[in-house]
Design a protein around this motif. Structure first.
Motif, PDB file in Angstrom:
ATOM      1  N   ARG A   1      32.680  72.028  23.240  1.00 22.49           N
ATOM      2  CA  ARG A   1      33.928  71.373  23.928  1.00 22.49           C
ATOM      3  C   ARG A   1      33.808  70.531  24.967  1.00 22.49           C
ATOM      4  O   ARG A   1      34.400  69.638  25.288  1.00 22.49           O
ATOM      5  N   TYR A   2      32.392  70.193  25.473  1.00 18.38           N
ATOM      6  CA  TYR A   2      32.030  69.287  26.462  1.00 18.38           C
ATOM      7  C   TYR A   2      30.592  68.892  26.141  1.00 18.38           C
ATOM      8  O   TYR A   2      29.718  69.742  26.084  1.00 18.38           O
ATOM      9  N   TRP A   3      30.499  67.587  26.246  1.00 19.84           N
ATOM     10  CA  TRP A   3      29.304  66.918  26.131  1.00 19.84           C
ATOM     11  C   TRP A   3      29.127  65.641  27.209  1.00 19.84           C
ATOM     12  O   TRP A   3      29.980  64.803  27.122  1.00 19.84           O
ATOM     13  N   ASN A   4      28.248  65.600  27.860  1.00 26.39           N
ATOM     14  CA  ASN A   4      27.905  64.435  28.709  1.00 26.39           C
ATOM     15  C   ASN A   4      26.416  64.277  29.032  1.00 26.39           C
ATOM     16  O   ASN A   4      25.766  64.928  29.249  1.00 26.39           O
ATOM     17  N   GLU A   5      26.298  63.207  28.740  1.00 25.51           N
ATOM     18  CA  GLU A   5      24.832  62.410  28.896  1.00 25.51           C
ATOM     19  C   GLU A   5      24.491  61.712  30.369  1.00 25.51           C
ATOM     20  O   GLU A   5      25.413  60.542  30.302  1.00 25.51           O
ATOM     21  N   LEU A   6      24.201  62.169  31.198  1.00 26.27           N
ATOM     22  CA  LEU A   6      24.002  61.561  32.568  1.00 26.27           C
ATOM     23  C   LEU A   6      22.922  60.346  32.700  1.00 26.27           C
ATOM     24  O   LEU A   6      22.085  60.107  31.855  1.00 26.27           O
ATOM     25  N   ASP A   7      23.102  59.670  33.774  1.00 17.46           N
ATOM     26  CA  ASP A   7      22.315  58.548  33.752  1.00 17.46           C
ATOM     27  C   ASP A   7      21.207  58.604  34.802  1.00 17.46           C
ATOM     28  O   ASP A   7      20.102  57.746  35.064  1.00 17.46           O
ATOM     29  N   ARG A   8      21.037  59.868  35.382  1.00 22.25           N
ATOM     30  CA  ARG A   8      20.045  60.171  36.201  1.00 22.25           C
ATOM     31  C   ARG A   8      19.851  61.704  36.627  1.00 22.25           C
ATOM     32  O   ARG A   8      20.821  62.554  36.200  1.00 22.25           O
ATOM     33  N   GLY A   9      18.528  62.005  36.892  1.00 23.76           N
ATOM     34  CA  GLY A   9      18.280  63.567  36.807  1.00 23.76           C
ATOM     35  C   GLY A   9      17.387  63.917  35.835  1.00 23.76           C
ATOM     36  O   GLY A   9      17.080  63.217  34.804  1.00 23.76           O
ATOM     37  N   GLY A  10      16.633  65.160  36.066  1.00 19.30           N
ATOM     38  CA  GLY A  10      15.602  65.672  35.297  1.00 19.30           C
ATOM     39  C   GLY A  10      15.782  67.425  34.830  1.00 19.30           C
ATOM     40  O   GLY A  10      16.977  67.696  34.901  1.00 19.30           O
ATOM     41  N   HIS A  11      14.760  67.907  34.790  1.00 23.11           N
ATOM     42  CA  HIS A  11      14.866  69.181  34.579  1.00 23.11           C
ATOM     43  C   HIS A  11      15.341  70.323  35.411  1.00 23.11           C
ATOM     44  O   HIS A  11      16.065  71.167  34.809  1.00 23.11           O
ATOM     45  N   PHE A  12      15.227  69.974  36.608  1.00 27.07           N
ATOM     46  CA  PHE A  12      15.961  71.011  37.571  1.00 27.07           C
ATOM     47  C   PHE A  12      17.173  70.482  38.113  1.00 27.07           C
ATOM     48  O   PHE A  12      17.304  69.895  39.219  1.00 27.07           O
TER      49      PHE A  12
END
Length: 380
Positions: A348-359
């Motif tokens: 129901r929700y999907w977002n691809e962020l522009d910053r950030g990593g594994h943690f």
């Protein structure tokens, strides 16, 4: 009344343990410097010495201990194992219970900056309708949880224990969130406890491409697979050891604080969105807080055993619970939406962020909180 004993717990490290740590750091037997100018052979000697000296002379565990103890902690007996968890109740009526699960080499300290905004959003510029009761357990063999003395504590068993914990707390409808091993546990909760889970949210959902999509990969999918291939070639030494010989590794990491430090901090450098240096993503004291959760509890060996239990044959079966995914650009595994939709059938929700990593919660707490809020608005 809960079906399993739940007792209050307080973190109180003996002063002798802190003295011993400083003495061990002072006696470190150092290797020679690496013959490369980067991190390609591991954590560089100069930075390791610098961080270890800061740990020995400046870092203040008692400050972190007080910060942790500002929240309520408990031990619950789940499937004959004592599980430590932090429980932060929201002051807002109608708050949704939410169980957060960390991974390796993480711990509950990853989430300290998000507990306040999640439990009391109005105190942090948010809306009371986004409030959560937060349950934050330490994985079996991690932190202040007990160490399994038998085999069998893999992902599905942990997920069943977490579902039992939420039931024991009286939370008959709840959400689950996690990254790394926490994402695997969260997916398993969604599969095993659909009658009680309002929805699951993951950073680093694990879903592999099917044969049909491999015929027509998007540029983003091509990059994700290329990065995963590079990780498989150059970045999986830790997992091969932990999934095959955790006991042998444990002798070194349990005896040497610098060994434990380097084993973890190298991953902060490699897996965060840090432009080459981990302190661009995480303050050094935050990294040391996390290292301390392994060093002080002596859980290098028991935490690694989760790889022995679950790494070689991961369960990637279908999950029907309402699902949300947040994809951070510097994560290890980055699924595409169509790959994820094949496994998580109610995506129901999907977002691809522009910053950030594994943690995610550790590196980008404000972004993480907003992602969790956005998904759970859809399923409350």
């Amino acid at each position: 009344m809960p079906s399993s004993p739940i007792t209050p717990f307080r973190i109180d490290i003996p002063e002798a343990d802190l003295v011993d740590l400083k003495e061990r750091l002072a006696r470190t037997r150092w290797p020679e410097a690496e013959p490369v100018a980067d991190w390609s052979q591991g954590m560089p000697l100069a930075y390791t010495r610098e961080l270890a000296e800061h740990w020995r002379t400046t870092y203040d565990w008692r400050k972190t201990e007080a910060r942790l103890n500002a929240h309520e902690h408990f031990k619950a007996e789940l499937d004959c194992l004592g599980i430590h968890f932090l429980h932060a109740r929201s002051p807002h009526e109608g708050a949704l219970p939410l169980i957060l699960t960390h991974g390796w080499p993480g711990s509950i300290v990853e989430f300290l900056d998000v507990i306040g905004p999640l439990t009391d959003p109005t105190a942090h510029g948010g809306d009371a309708g986004d409030a959560f009761h937060v349950v934050l357990p330490s994985l079996p063999g991690y932190g202040f949880s007990d160490r399994p003395a038998e085999t069998g504590w893999g992902i599905d068993r942990i997920a069943r224990a977490w579902a039992a914990l939420m039931a024991d707390l009286g939370y008959h409808r709840y959400g689950a969130q996690g990254g790394d091993w926490g994402a695997m546990v969260t997916a398993s909760i969604g599969r095993q406890d659909p009658g009680h889970v309002a929805g699951i949210h993951m950073n680093m959902p694990v879903a592999m491409p099917d044969a049909e999509s491999l015929k027509d990969l998007t540029p983003q999918e091509q990059k994700a697979l290329a990065d995963l291939g590079t990780h498989g070639e150059w970045g999986t030494g830790y997992s091969k050891i932990q999934s095959t010989r955790p006991q042998t590794l444990g002798y070194a990491l349990t005896d040497s604080p610098v060994g434990q430090l380097a084993w973890i901090v190298e991953k902060f450098q490699e897996w965060t969105d840090c432009d080459g240096h981990p302190e661009n993503a995480l303050p050094r004291d935050h990294m040391l807080d996390n290292v301390m959760l392994y060093w002080l509890t002596g859980t290098a060996t028991s935490s690694a055993r989760l790889y022995w239990e679950s790494y070689r044959d991961p369960d990637l079966s279908e999950v029907g619970a309402p699902t949300g995914c947040s994809i951070f650009p510097h994560d290890i595994i980055r699924s595409s939406r169509r790959w994820a939709a094949n496994r998580f059938t109610d995506l129901r929700y999907w977002n691809e962020l522009d910053r950030g990593g594994h943690f995610a919660a550790f590196e980008q707490p404000a972004v993480f909180v907003e992602e969790v809020r956005r998904f759970f608005r859809l399923v409350r």
